[in-house]
Design a protein around this motif. Structure first.
Motif, mmCIF file in Angstrom:
data_model
loop_
_atom_site.group_PDB
_atom_site.id
_atom_site.type_symbol
_atom_site.label_atom_id
_atom_site.label_comp_id
_atom_site.label_asym_id
_atom_site.label_seq_id
_atom_site.Cartn_x
_atom_site.Cartn_y
_atom_site.Cartn_z
ATOM 1 N N SER A 179 1.446 -1.366 -0.141
ATOM 2 C CA SER A 179 0.210 0.277 -0.270
ATOM 3 C C SER A 179 1.349 1.119 0.529
ATOM 4 C CB SER A 179 -0.611 -0.069 1.132
ATOM 5 O OG SER A 179 -0.032 0.268 2.440
ATOM 6 N N VAL A 180 0.703 2.483 0.000
ATOM 7 C CA VAL A 180 1.338 3.962 -0.167
ATOM 8 C C VAL A 180 1.764 4.174 1.080
ATOM 9 C CG1 VAL A 180 1.035 6.295 -0.721
ATOM 10 C CG2 VAL A 180 -0.255 4.102 -2.669
ATOM 11 N N GLU A 181 0.300 3.289 1.933
ATOM 12 C CA GLU A 181 1.217 3.543 3.480
ATOM 13 C C GLU A 181 2.679 2.959 3.627
ATOM 14 O OE1 GLU A 181 -0.347 4.077 7.868
ATOM 15 O OE2 GLU A 181 -1.442 2.755 6.156
ATOM 16 N N TRP A 182 2.322 2.324 3.528
ATOM 17 C CA TRP A 182 3.343 0.711 3.950
ATOM 18 C C TRP A 182 4.462 1.682 3.090
ATOM 19 C CZ3 TRP A 182 5.718 -2.832 0.040
ATOM 20 C CH2 TRP A 182 6.734 -3.055 0.399
ATOM 21 N N PHE A 183 4.383 1.487 1.218
ATOM 22 C CA PHE A 183 5.785 2.043 1.105
ATOM 23 C C PHE A 183 6.289 3.252 1.135
ATOM 24 C CE2 PHE A 183 7.969 4.195 -2.972
ATOM 25 C CZ PHE A 183 8.733 2.956 -2.838
ATOM 26 N N VAL A 184 5.564 4.465 1.837
ATOM 27 C CA VAL A 184 6.652 5.336 2.018
ATOM 28 C C VAL A 184 6.976 5.238 3.984
ATOM 29 C CG1 VAL A 184 5.903 7.656 3.448
ATOM 30 C CG2 VAL A 184 4.937 6.692 1.557
ATOM 31 N N PHE A 185 6.430 4.511 4.527
ATOM 32 C CA PHE A 185 6.794 3.944 6.025
ATOM 33 C C PHE A 185 7.649 3.602 5.999
ATOM 34 C CE2 PHE A 185 6.644 1.023 9.652
ATOM 35 C CZ PHE A 185 6.729 2.238 11.142
ATOM 36 N N VAL A 186 8.019 2.076 5.145
ATOM 37 C CA VAL A 186 9.232 1.503 4.738
ATOM 38 C C VAL A 186 10.783 2.667 3.814
ATOM 39 C CG1 VAL A 186 10.405 -0.302 3.344
ATOM 40 C CG2 VAL A 186 7.854 -1.033 4.492
ATOM 41 N N ASP A 187 10.427 3.153 3.275
ATOM 42 C CA ASP A 187 11.122 4.014 2.314
ATOM 43 C C ASP A 187 12.105 5.314 3.657
ATOM 44 O OD1 ASP A 187 12.806 5.474 0.848
ATOM 45 O OD2 ASP A 187 10.984 7.596 1.170
ATOM 46 N N ALA A 188 10.824 5.629 4.736
ATOM 47 C CA ALA A 188 11.327 6.656 5.726
ATOM 48 C C ALA A 188 11.959 5.333 6.762
ATOM 49 C CB ALA A 188 10.078 7.306 6.697
ATOM 50 N N ASN A 189 11.391 4.496 7.145
ATOM 51 C CA ASN A 189 12.723 3.387 7.863
ATOM 52 C C ASN A 189 13.908 3.375 7.186
ATOM 53 O OD1 ASN A 189 11.339 3.235 10.419
ATOM 54 N ND2 ASN A 189 9.409 2.790 9.084
ATOM 55 N N ARG A 190 14.524 3.304 6.293
ATOM 56 C CA ARG A 190 15.036 3.051 6.109
ATOM 57 C C ARG A 190 15.797 3.975 5.652
ATOM 58 N NH1 ARG A 190 15.476 -2.223 1.805
ATOM 59 N NH2 ARG A 190 15.056 -3.886 3.111
ATOM 60 N N ASP A 191 15.771 5.578 5.114
ATOM 61 C CA ASP A 191 16.390 6.439 4.596
ATOM 62 C C ASP A 191 17.545 6.784 5.978
ATOM 63 O OD1 ASP A 191 16.894 8.830 4.021
ATOM 64 O OD2 ASP A 191 15.501 9.532 3.759
ATOM 65 N N ARG A 192 18.647 6.629 5.443
ATOM 66 C CA ARG A 192 19.533 7.058 6.051
ATOM 67 C C ARG A 192 19.965 8.329 6.548
ATOM 68 N NH1 ARG A 192 22.066 2.108 7.120
ATOM 69 N NH2 ARG A 192 22.366 0.597 5.619
ATOM 70 N N ALA A 193 19.342 8.901 5.960
ATOM 71 C CA ALA A 193 19.275 10.471 6.802
ATOM 72 C C ALA A 193 18.357 10.907 7.605
ATOM 73 C CB ALA A 193 18.776 11.631 5.345
ATOM 74 N N ASN A 194 17.734 9.259 7.635
ATOM 75 C CA ASN A 194 17.138 9.344 9.103
ATOM 76 C C ASN A 194 17.532 9.472 10.432
ATOM 77 O OD1 ASN A 194 14.516 11.231 8.196
ATOM 78 N ND2 ASN A 194 13.343 8.810 7.481
ATOM 79 N N THR A 195 18.266 10.131 11.682
ATOM 80 C CA THR A 195 19.300 9.340 12.145
ATOM 81 C C THR A 195 17.854 9.409 13.932
ATOM 82 O OG1 THR A 195 19.053 11.755 13.211
ATOM 83 C CG2 THR A 195 20.479 10.636 11.612
ATOM 84 N N LEU A 196 16.996 9.601 13.845
ATOM 85 C CA LEU A 196 15.904 9.333 14.832
ATOM 86 C C LEU A 196 14.783 8.542 14.828
ATOM 87 C CD1 LEU A 196 15.679 12.883 15.877
ATOM 88 C CD2 LEU A 196 17.136 10.796 17.306
ATOM 89 N N PRO A 197 14.197 7.278 15.568
ATOM 90 C CA PRO A 197 13.037 6.262 15.094
ATOM 91 C C PRO A 197 12.162 7.426 14.531
ATOM 92 C CG PRO A 197 13.839 5.843 17.163
ATOM 93 C CD PRO A 197 14.730 7.738 16.361
ATOM 94 N N ILE A 198 11.377 6.648 13.529
ATOM 95 C CA ILE A 198 10.154 7.927 12.422
ATOM 96 C C ILE A 198 9.042 7.170 13.751
ATOM 97 C CG2 ILE A 198 11.436 8.133 11.039
ATOM 98 C CD1 ILE A 198 9.430 6.290 9.979
ATOM 99 N N HIS A 199 8.656 6.588 13.909
ATOM 100 C CA HIS A 199 7.431 5.698 15.003
ATOM 101 C C HIS A 199 7.713 5.506 16.751
ATOM 102 C CE1 HIS A 199 8.464 2.079 14.628
ATOM 103 N NE2 HIS A 199 8.890 1.807 13.460
ATOM 104 N N ASP A 200 6.946 4.881 17.348
ATOM 105 C CA ASP A 200 6.798 4.188 18.270
ATOM 106 C C ASP A 200 6.042 3.719 19.169
ATOM 107 O OD1 ASP A 200 4.634 5.720 18.305
ATOM 108 O OD2 ASP A 200 4.530 6.264 20.160
#
Length: 162
Positions: free
Chosen positions: A79-100
């Protein structure tokens, strides 16, 4: 429910601090309900890092999915939501967790998904186009455990050296 973890060595006690960053759902412990998928992962890990392909089975108390834990369950298909979520988690520019979330259930991002993420990041596809291109593809399911509280719902039941 029985869940499987494929690795290259036995795990006496799950240690979340040893988990890797930038995985599909972030830093956590991953399992699957597919024995075959876990065996493939174990074989791959042993080949890449040495050790012996090892399949660890865990009993998962599914009451966790309806408890006070913060749980996210994605649809079984992309799904779009899943795809964007996976992309954000895999993005090495994100140094902090994106969810709790304590537990997340959803598709495993395989090589085809990685290709779509690359095309999305290069602005070749929109998130909608990338997710739509994956919807006919069956992706095995994964179970993410991101907190100690979530791990209490897992009980190691069997270790097999493959």
């Amino acid at each position: 429910m029985i869940l499987f973890h494929g690795t290259n060595t036995d795990i006496e006690k799950i240690d979340l601090s040893r988990s890797l960053n930038h995985k599909d759902f972030g830093k956590g412990f991953y399992l699957t309900d597919s024995r075959d998928t876990a065996i493939r992962m174990a074989t791959k890990k042993a080949h890449l890092f040495g050790g012996k392909a090892t399949l660890i089975s865990y009993e998962f108390d599914e009451s966790a999915l309806h408890s006070d834990l913060k749980v996210k369950a994605f649809p079984e298909r992309a799904s779009v939501e899943w795809f964007v979520f996976v992309d954000a988690n895999r993005d090495r520019a994100n140094t902090l967790p994106i969810h709790d979330y304590d537990i997340i259930v959803g598709p495993i991002a395989d090589d085809g998904v990685v290709l779509q993420i690359t095309r999305y990041r290069e602005n070749i596809y929109s998130a909608e186009e990338a997710a739509k291109g994956l919807q006919d593809k069956f992706l095995d399911q994964q179970y993410y455990f991101g907190t100690e509280k979530a791990l209490h719902y897992l009980k190691k039941s069997k270790v097999q050296i493959l």
